[in-house]
Design an enzyme around this catalytic site. Structure first.
Site, PDB file in Angstrom:
ATOM      1  NE  ARG A  46      -3.055   0.331   3.205  1.00 20.37           N
ATOM      2  CZ  ARG A  46      -2.428   0.536   4.380  1.00 20.37           C
ATOM      3  NH1 ARG A  46      -1.751   1.640   4.574  1.00 20.37           N
ATOM      4  NH2 ARG A  46      -2.482  -0.363   5.333  1.00 20.37           N
ATOM      5  CE1 TYR A  98     -16.589  10.038 -16.668  1.00 20.97           C
ATOM      6  CE2 TYR A  98     -16.162  10.142 -14.317  1.00 20.97           C
ATOM      7  CZ  TYR A  98     -16.525   9.426 -15.441  1.00 20.97           C
ATOM      8  OH  TYR A  98     -16.818   8.092 -15.324  1.00 20.97           O
ATOM      9  CG  ASP A 170      -9.766  15.043 -15.605  1.00 18.37           C
ATOM     10  OD1 ASP A 170      -9.040  14.456 -16.430  1.00 18.37           O
ATOM     11  OD2 ASP A 170     -10.762  14.517 -15.077  1.00 18.37           O
ATOM     12  CE  LYS A 195     -12.531   6.784 -18.946  1.00 17.62           C
ATOM     13  NZ  LYS A 195     -12.901   8.063 -18.368  1.00 17.62           N
TER      14      LYS A 195
HETATM   15  C1  LIG Z   1     -13.439   8.496 -17.102  1.00 14.04           C
HETATM   16  C2  LIG Z   1     -13.043   9.818 -16.574  1.00 14.04           C
HETATM   17  C3  LIG Z   1     -12.827  10.017 -15.199  1.00 14.04           C
HETATM   18  C4  LIG Z   1     -13.037   8.921 -14.181  1.00 14.04           C
HETATM   19  O1  LIG Z   1     -12.111   7.883 -14.327  1.00 14.04           O
HETATM   20  P1  LIG Z   1     -12.405   6.345 -13.950  1.00 14.04           P
HETATM   21  O2  LIG Z   1     -11.129   5.681 -14.308  1.00 14.04           O
HETATM   22  O3  LIG Z   1     -13.582   5.913 -14.748  1.00 14.04           O
HETATM   23  O4  LIG Z   1     -12.699   6.312 -12.471  1.00 14.04           O
HETATM   24  C5  LIG Z   1     -12.407  11.268 -14.783  1.00 14.04           C
HETATM   25  N1  LIG Z   1     -12.233  12.278 -15.664  1.00 14.04           N
HETATM   26  C6  LIG Z   1     -12.453  12.130 -16.988  1.00 14.04           C
HETATM   27  C7  LIG Z   1     -12.245  13.276 -17.908  1.00 14.04           C
HETATM   28  C8  LIG Z   1     -12.869  10.895 -17.483  1.00 14.04           C
HETATM   29  O5  LIG Z   1     -13.102  10.755 -18.801  1.00 14.04           O
END
Ligand SMILES: *Cc1c(COP(=O)(O)O)cnc(C)c1O
Length: 379
Positions: A46, A98, A170, A195
């Protein structure tokens, strides 16, 4: 070294013990205490694991930050970063954010005394006007989800410095290959590594990177104390997916640019949202802060029936939530990525039933285009 070379070698170059071409899977939850005390630092997974460390070093290097932290999902990364704030703090967040980030702020962190104003961060005046004496952070998404809105990173970071706020970006849609918010003075970058960073639709993961060591200490404490860390096998898969980031991004965004242009010329499409198109209001700002327009295109169809037909009949793309995979993914924000947003909030943002989001993959551009057109024309 150029980022294309660093994507291959940073953080996860050959294994120091054997010279193997990659860092091995250290499938261990614990490490001998006597060895840990002698200096190489690992005691419990962890708190740190050599495979996860390699991934964290790699992404920190690509973003140009002091340290990276890998989490079990993008939302775990976002939430762990939000734990830097305290009850009574106020945050300014891009309104076109998001859906999961909206949900965690409005339904979870709100209960712990953190207030959020959702603001059109593409407007410098709107952001400046939203700052109060309680404001402690600004969280932006650019390009944003689902409208690919562009926020001026230099402006936000200058305002954040002046008002002593933490600035968080982000960077999921652009990735460090195309855009590095630290170059514009941001403090923290977060990713859904699910992603583009991983790119193969087979891992759920999140990353946070901090620009300075002082923040690294605070986030390291949260990562270990809260414990939403990325598992060892997923860290390894993500390291592997990351190696092809540049070539995947180059190919996908080339096709995305072409498809966006063609979509803008057909009568069934009311409007296309893609920062590479001439009519996109954020085109120049995006150009000044990123080296490419990315592989996500949103578009508004003439009618909800047409949108449903496309989602029903398209054969080549995966029809699903998520984006940034090798395969083309077609999604319907109103019922998928932004379903967690109340209908009233969705309507305010224009996330209607007619809106489609397309994450362009690595298939032949002609095959993608023909499949979309044939689905739209079917009865
Ligand atoms: C998918 C996404 C998230 C969340 O991520 P997860 O891996 O699904 O928890 C946050 N920000 C953006 C822009 C996203 O496309």
């Amino acid at each position: 070294m150029d980022i294309k070379s660093r994507i291959i070698h940073a953080g996860s170059d050959r294994d120091p013990f054997t010279g193997a071409s990659g860092v091995p899977l250290y499938l261990a939850s614990t490490f001998d205490r006597r060895r840990a005390l002698s200096g190489d630092g690992h005691d419990y997974t962890r708190s740190g694991n050599p495979t996860r460390d390699a991934l964290e070093r790699a992404v920190a290097d690509l973003e140009g930050g002091a340290a990276g932290f890998a989490f079990a999902s993008g939302m775990a990364a976002v939430s762990s970063v939000l734990l830097l704030f305290a009850p009574g703090d106020h945050l300014i967040v891009s309104e076109d954010v998001y859906g999961g980030s909206f949900r965690v702020l409005t339904r979870l962190f709100s209960r712990w005394g953190i207030q959020t104003s959702f603001v059109d961060t593409t407007s410098p005046d709107a952001v400046a006007a939203a700052v109060t004496s309680e404001t402690k952070g600004i969280f932006v998404e650019t390009p944003s989800n689902p409208f690919l809105k562009i926020t001026n990173l230099s402006f936000i970071s200058a305002l954040a410095k002046e008002r002593k706020l933490l600035s968080i970006a982000d960077n999921t849609f652009a990735t460090p290959y195309l855009q590095r918010p630290f170059d514009f003075g941001f403090d923290i970058v977060v990713h859904s590594a699910t992603k583009f960073l991983n790119g193969h639709s087979d891992v759920l993961a999140g990353i946070a990177v901090v620009r300075e060591e002082s923040l690294a200490e605070r986030l390291r404490f949260i990562q270990n104390a809260f414990g939403a860390v990325l598992g060892v096998q997923d860290s390894w898969l993500l390291l592997r997916g990351l190696k092809t980031l540049a070539v995947r991004m180059d190919a996908s965004q080339k096709t995305a640019g072409e498809i966006a242009l063609r979509l803008s010329r057909i009568p069934q499409v009311r409007r296309v949202f893609y920062p590479g198109l001439d009519d996109h209001p954020g085109k120049l700002v995006h150009r000044s802060q990123a080296s490419g327009f990315g592989a996500v295109v949103s578009f508004d169809l003439e009618s909800a029936e047409l949108a449903h037909r496309l989602l029903e009949k398209a054969a080549l793309p995966l029809v699903s939530v998520s984006l940034g995979g090798v395969e083309t993914i077609l999604s319907h924000p109103a019922t998928m990525s932004h379903a967690s947003m109340p209908p009233k909030e969705r309507a305010l943002r224009g996330i209607n039933d007619t809106l489609i989001r397309l994450s362009v993959g690595l298939e032949s551009p002609e095959d993608i285009w023909e499949d979309l057109m044939s689905a739209l024309q079917q009865e």
